[in-house]
Design an enzyme around this catalytic site. Structure first.
Site, PDB file in Angstrom:
ATOM      1  N   TYR A   1      43.981  33.129  35.770  1.00 14.03           N
ATOM      2  CA  TYR A   1      42.944  34.153  36.252  1.00 14.03           C
ATOM      3  C   TYR A   1      44.321  35.092  37.649  1.00 14.03           C
ATOM      4  O   TYR A   1      44.672  35.592  38.165  1.00 14.03           O
ATOM      5  CB  TYR A   1      42.322  33.433  37.411  1.00 14.03           C
ATOM      6  CG  TYR A   1      41.339  33.044  38.711  1.00 14.03           C
ATOM      7  CD1 TYR A   1      40.248  33.330  37.514  1.00 14.03           C
ATOM      8  CD2 TYR A   1      41.548  33.979  39.427  1.00 14.03           C
ATOM      9  CE1 TYR A   1      39.189  33.768  37.839  1.00 14.03           C
ATOM     10  CE2 TYR A   1      40.356  34.657  40.401  1.00 14.03           C
ATOM     11  CZ  TYR A   1      38.947  34.778  39.164  1.00 14.03           C
ATOM     12  OH  TYR A   1      37.930  34.622  39.968  1.00 14.03           O
TER      13      TYR A   1
ATOM     14  N   HIS B   1      45.296  38.336  38.752  1.00 10.77           N
ATOM     15  CA  HIS B   1      45.118  39.695  40.196  1.00 10.77           C
ATOM     16  C   HIS B   1      46.668  40.655  39.269  1.00 10.77           C
ATOM     17  O   HIS B   1      47.240  41.030  38.659  1.00 10.77           O
ATOM     18  CB  HIS B   1      45.119  39.006  41.159  1.00 10.77           C
ATOM     19  CG  HIS B   1      46.492  38.273  41.033  1.00 10.77           C
ATOM     20  ND1 HIS B   1      47.609  38.899  41.666  1.00 10.77           N
ATOM     21  CD2 HIS B   1      46.011  37.060  41.785  1.00 10.77           C
ATOM     22  CE1 HIS B   1      48.159  37.950  42.266  1.00 10.77           C
ATOM     23  NE2 HIS B   1      47.723  36.638  42.149  1.00 10.77           N
ATOM     24  N   GLU B   2      46.921  41.622  40.487  1.00  9.46           N
ATOM     25  CA  GLU B   2      47.756  43.208  40.446  1.00  9.46           C
ATOM     26  C   GLU B   2      48.931  42.349  40.875  1.00  9.46           C
ATOM     27  O   GLU B   2      49.975  42.863  40.482  1.00  9.46           O
ATOM     28  CB  GLU B   2      46.732  43.558  41.360  1.00  9.46           C
ATOM     29  CG  GLU B   2      45.857  44.868  40.861  1.00  9.46           C
ATOM     30  CD  GLU B   2      45.568  45.996  42.093  1.00  9.46           C
ATOM     31  OE1 GLU B   2      46.107  46.312  42.484  1.00  9.46           O
ATOM     32  OE2 GLU B   2      44.383  46.308  41.841  1.00  9.46           O
TER      33      GLU B   2
ATOM     34  N   HIS C   1      50.051  39.851  39.406  1.00 13.70           N
ATOM     35  CA  HIS C   1      50.682  39.377  38.147  1.00 13.70           C
ATOM     36  C   HIS C   1      50.922  40.871  37.056  1.00 13.70           C
ATOM     37  O   HIS C   1      51.909  40.347  36.696  1.00 13.70           O
ATOM     38  CB  HIS C   1      49.503  38.459  37.191  1.00 13.70           C
ATOM     39  CG  HIS C   1      49.600  36.965  37.905  1.00 13.70           C
ATOM     40  ND1 HIS C   1      47.737  37.159  39.222  1.00 13.70           N
ATOM     41  CD2 HIS C   1      50.240  36.002  38.290  1.00 13.70           C
ATOM     42  CE1 HIS C   1      48.174  35.339  39.263  1.00 13.70           C
ATOM     43  NE2 HIS C   1      49.466  35.136  39.210  1.00 13.70           N
TER      44      HIS C   1
ATOM     45  N   GLN D   1      59.744  28.289  44.757  1.00 13.44           N
ATOM     46  CA  GLN D   1      59.200  28.317  44.174  1.00 13.44           C
ATOM     47  C   GLN D   1      60.486  29.091  42.624  1.00 13.44           C
ATOM     48  O   GLN D   1      61.280  28.352  42.242  1.00 13.44           O
ATOM     49  CB  GLN D   1      57.709  28.780  43.491  1.00 13.44           C
ATOM     50  CG  GLN D   1      58.340  28.764  41.597  1.00 13.44           C
ATOM     51  CD  GLN D   1      56.946  28.732  40.896  1.00 13.44           C
ATOM     52  OE1 GLN D   1      54.947  27.769  41.208  1.00 13.44           O
ATOM     53  NE2 GLN D   1      56.331  30.377  40.663  1.00 13.44           N
TER      54      GLN D   1
ATOM     55  N   SER E   1      46.650  36.365  45.585  1.00 11.27           N
ATOM     56  CA  SER E   1      46.360  34.801  44.967  1.00 11.27           C
ATOM     57  C   SER E   1      45.503  35.222  44.542  1.00 11.27           C
ATOM     58  O   SER E   1      44.146  35.256  44.625  1.00 11.27           O
ATOM     59  CB  SER E   1      47.013  33.998  46.243  1.00 11.27           C
ATOM     60  OG  SER E   1      46.388  32.616  46.066  1.00 11.27           O
TER      61      SER E   1
END
Length: 306
Positions: free
Chosen positions: A36, A38-39, A41, A157, A189
């Protein structure tokens, strides 16, 4: 662009990439995701493309990092959209295994990073980072990238993966990348799609509280315990905000505020602090953070009456 669903094919494709001049000379960059896209990523893929001869993207909703009452089943999925983003960003290979491919039998082995996972999301989501470390180590073993790219929106993370790589002598460079935000300041997110219009509007208090915290830190005599309280109070001005945590820790060792001593920070070598937030709006849990330099901060004064 190749789309691959099996580990066997993936290993063969990586071997082919290594034989190509670009893959062998500049290396292979890897961006692991839940999909899914988005920008945020896309920015990781852009950075990986700049640094490497070829880029591999994985899309896998990993059940090991979801708790029993979390959103594994309803986590947003859109493979067509994801593949379009990958093509636009010049990805060489997309690895899209299913759960059976990644976990063909009950897992008897896991990877766990202790200490830095005892607080923040590690405390709120028991077992989450074990699931993250396990799947990332599997993906590193399958793809064997030269560099892997992670967004700092989830700074914990990033720290967990960095420590795993360091402790286990994995031959991959971890590249942390800045958080990307929407025009109004909300951290990008995949879970933002869950928010109602009103929840989305009120969620802007996260970015505002972090901006205010950075300004409050400049005030003479501000105490870090007081700062934590002020951030929580600011978030609570949004009626729909349900605070999971507001924490201030040293970064990247995640030494909690209550344990800070000047000597302790010198021992672990931390030069930054992390102001970390996790807040629910309705059924949606959002995280955000701000990483700030310790330089110029009067620890003795800031720590008094924490």
């Amino acid at each position: 662009m190749k789309v691959i669903t099996t580990i066997k094919e993936m290993r063969a494709a990586i071997a082919d990439l290594r034989r190509e001049p670009s893959g062998s000379a500049k290396g292979i960059g890897f961006v692991p995701t839940l999909g899914y896209l988005h920008e945020g990523h896309a920015s990781l893929l852009k950075r990986a493309r700049e640094d490497n001869g070829a880029v591999v993207l994985s899309i896998f909703v990993n059940p090991l990092q979801f708790g029993p009452n979390e959103d594994f089943e309803r986590y947003p999925r859109d493979s067509d959209r994801d593949l379009n983003v990958a093509r636009q960003e010049g990805v060489a290979i997309v690895f899209m295994p299913d759960v059976q491919e990644m976990y063909p039998q009950r897992m008897l082995t896991s990877v766990a990073v202790s200490g830095i996972t005892d607080i923040l999301c590690g405390s709120s989501r028991p077992g989450h980072f074990d699931g993250v470390a396990t799947v990332v180590s599997k993906l590193f073993n399958i793809i064997q990238p030269d560099r892997a790219y992670f967004g700092l929106k989830d700074a914990q993370q990033v720290a967990v993966v960095q420590r795993m790589v360091q402790d286990l002598n994995m031959n991959v460079e971890i590249v942390p990348c800045p958080t990307l935000r929407e025009e109004d300041g909300l951290a990008m997110s995949s879970r933002n799609v869950y928010l109602t219009a009103e929840e989305r509007r009120q969620a802007l208090v996260l970015q505002q509280s972090l901006n205010d915290a950075e300004e409050w830190l400049k005030r003479p005599g501000i105490r870090l315990g007081e700062l934590k309280e002020k951030v929580a109070a600011q978030i609570s001005t949004a009626p729909l905000a349900d605070i999971d945590y507001v924490e201030i820790v040293s970064y990247p060792s995640f030494l909690p505020l209550e344990e800070w001593e000047h000597q302790a920070l010198d021992i672990v070598g931390d030069k930054q602090i992390l102001i970390a937030l996790a807040v629910r709006f309705g059924q949606t849990r959002l995280i955000d953070n701000r990483i700030l330099s310790l330089e110029g901060l009067d620890l003795k004064g800031a720590l008094s009456h924490v």
